[in-house]
Motif scaffolding. Structure first.
Motif, PDB file in Angstrom:
ATOM      1  N   ASN A 109      -7.687   1.042  -1.863  1.00  0.00           N
ATOM      2  CA  ASN A 109      -7.693   0.882  -0.260  1.00  0.00           C
ATOM      3  C   ASN A 109      -9.151   0.482   0.150  1.00  0.00           C
ATOM      4  OD1 ASN A 109      -5.246   2.200   1.344  1.00  0.00           O
ATOM      5  ND2 ASN A 109      -5.440   3.242  -0.613  1.00  0.00           N
ATOM      6  N   LEU A 154       1.891   1.578  -3.437  1.00  0.00           N
ATOM      7  CA  LEU A 154       0.970   2.357  -4.113  1.00  0.00           C
ATOM      8  C   LEU A 154       0.927   3.915  -3.904  1.00  0.00           C
ATOM      9  CD1 LEU A 154      -1.568   2.093  -6.113  1.00  0.00           C
ATOM     10  CD2 LEU A 154      -2.908   1.494  -3.886  1.00  0.00           C
ATOM     11  N   ASP A 155       0.793   4.068  -2.738  1.00  0.00           N
ATOM     12  CA  ASP A 155       0.665   5.530  -2.436  1.00  0.00           C
ATOM     13  C   ASP A 155       1.895   6.537  -2.951  1.00  0.00           C
ATOM     14  OD1 ASP A 155      -0.917   7.507  -0.674  1.00  0.00           O
ATOM     15  OD2 ASP A 155       1.051   7.700   0.250  1.00  0.00           O
ATOM     16  N   THR A 185      -4.924   9.758  -7.478  1.00  0.00           N
ATOM     17  CA  THR A 185      -5.451   9.861  -6.120  1.00  0.00           C
ATOM     18  C   THR A 185      -6.771   9.075  -6.002  1.00  0.00           C
ATOM     19  OG1 THR A 185      -4.296  12.067  -5.988  1.00  0.00           O
ATOM     20  CG2 THR A 185      -6.373  11.498  -4.657  1.00  0.00           C
ATOM     21  N   LEU A 196       0.639  -1.108  -0.053  1.00  0.00           N
ATOM     22  CA  LEU A 196      -0.072   0.324  -0.043  1.00  0.00           C
ATOM     23  C   LEU A 196       0.893   1.257  -0.086  1.00  0.00           C
ATOM     24  CD1 LEU A 196      -2.720  -1.134   2.463  1.00  0.00           C
ATOM     25  CD2 LEU A 196      -2.855  -0.776   0.174  1.00  0.00           C
ATOM     26  N   LYS A 221      -5.776   5.290  -6.201  1.00  0.00           N
ATOM     27  CA  LYS A 221      -5.344   4.818  -4.844  1.00  0.00           C
ATOM     28  C   LYS A 221      -6.560   4.537  -3.739  1.00  0.00           C
ATOM     29  CE  LYS A 221      -1.068   7.310  -5.701  1.00  0.00           C
ATOM     30  NZ  LYS A 221      -0.321   8.421  -5.224  1.00  0.00           N
ATOM     31  N   VAL A 262      -0.280  -0.433 -11.686  1.00  0.00           N
ATOM     32  CA  VAL A 262      -1.269  -0.577 -10.720  1.00  0.00           C
ATOM     33  C   VAL A 262      -1.778  -2.078 -10.477  1.00  0.00           C
ATOM     34  CG1 VAL A 262      -3.833  -0.279 -10.065  1.00  0.00           C
ATOM     35  CG2 VAL A 262      -2.163   1.595 -10.456  1.00  0.00           C
TER      36      VAL A 262
END
Length: 321
Positions: free
Chosen positions: A72, A58-59, A65, A55, A68, A111
């Motif tokens: 989550n 990914l962030d 935005t 995560l 992501k 992704v």
């Protein structure tokens, strides 16, 4: 759970996130399964170091935005369904096949790889690897050939993610084209291997919408739709900075301004210029030009080897491909 993200045409307006829940199943193959005996049970995903690292990776991606936030949400959704199962509560079925829509170089493949890794750690997928393919990898040259080629790709992807880029090309040939046979084989594989495979179809936004309309049964099989927007000028600059930093180079202030000016001109003149692939091509060519410049000198200082000057920047038509 069906999820759709739509970006508004007006600037500075937040995207629209729409979700709808499917009817819960109390039993059957589509229900959340109890963890296999001997496998670890994650009672709190946040406590799992590997999940936290994925995560964080990914962030750390530039932009994306809303993408992501959705990933989550999916991660939280899966974890809560597992908790409900442990408490003998009704759990939603995990149908996680996805549609990725966006221009090339907007982060779709990156992704997808992270999703595979995340789902492996969450025990949704056994391996979490990704098999990337396109029409040529699925469509054969004679009757029966296509189904076998498609089954071969599915077999490679079992336990992970099958990522098909430019998926709309499978429907472009009409009823007699072998691409339709590939679609039928993929639909069958989704049923036969519903707990072993996640299928992600990717491509340009409008073409993917057309593709889904050609086969009404496809849309319902892909409940998660994610739109990947083009990067802004500031995001492209940040991507360029990151690529150079990873290679131990950096722009001088003058070179960075020149790079921004170059990118701005591209965004104004080319509809698909807002992507990371273009920036990568430009960065790699810039590094080569710097090498040619420094090679003409008998020696170079550490600072000279690091700095990118305005004269190192260039752009050719092939960089846009």
């Amino acid at each position: 759970m069906a999820i759709r993200i739509t970006f508004r045409p007006e600037k500075n307006q937040p995207p629209i996130v729409q979700t709808s829940l499917v009817q819960p199943l109390t039993s059957g193959a589509d229900s959340i399964q109890e963890p296999q005996r001997g496998r670890k049970v994650i009672h709190n995903a946040a406590e799992n170091k590997d999940i936290a690292e994925i995560l964080a990776e990914l962030d750390a991606l530039v932009g994306l935005t809303t993408v992501k936030r959705l990933i989550n949400e999916i991660q939280a959704y899966i974890e809560i369904q597992k908790r409900r199962t442990r408490e003998k509560l009704t759990a939603e079925p995990l149908v996680l096949h996805m549609i990725f829509r966006g221009n090339p170089g907007t982060g779709k493949t990156t992704v997808a790889r992270l999703i595979g890794k995340l789902f492996r750690e969450m025990e949704v997928l056994q391996k979490g690897h990704i098999i990337e393919c396109e029409r040529a990898d699925l469509v054969g040259e004679y009757i029966g050939h296509t189904a076998q080629k498609t089954r071969d790709q599915v077999k490679k992807a079992l336990g992970g993610v099958l990522f098909i880029d430019e998926a709309y090309s499978l429907a472009r040939g009409g009823e007699k084209d072998f691409g339709k046979e590939a679609i039928d084989a993929l639909v069958k594989a989704m049923e036969d291997h519903k707990n072993e495979l996640i299928l992600i179809l990717a491509g340009y936004k409008h073409e993917m919408e057309w593709f889904l309309q050609t086969n009404p049964g496809l849309r319902s099989r892909f409940p998660i739709h994610i739109d990947f927007p083009d990067y802004t000028i500031d995001e492209l600059l940040s991507i360029g900075d990151s690529m150079l930093k990873a290679r131990q180079y950096e722009f001088t202030p003058e070179a960075r301004n020149a790079f921004r000016f170059m990118l701005q001109g591209l965004l104004n003149s080319h509809p698909y210029a807002g992507n990371a692939r273009l920036v990568r091509n430009m960065v790699e060519k810039t590094i080569r030009k710097q090498a040619v410049r420094l090679y003409q000198k008998s020696s170079s200082s550490r600072e000279e080897l690091i700095r990118i000057l305005p004269c190192d920047l260039s752009l050719e038509e092939e960089d846009l491909k």
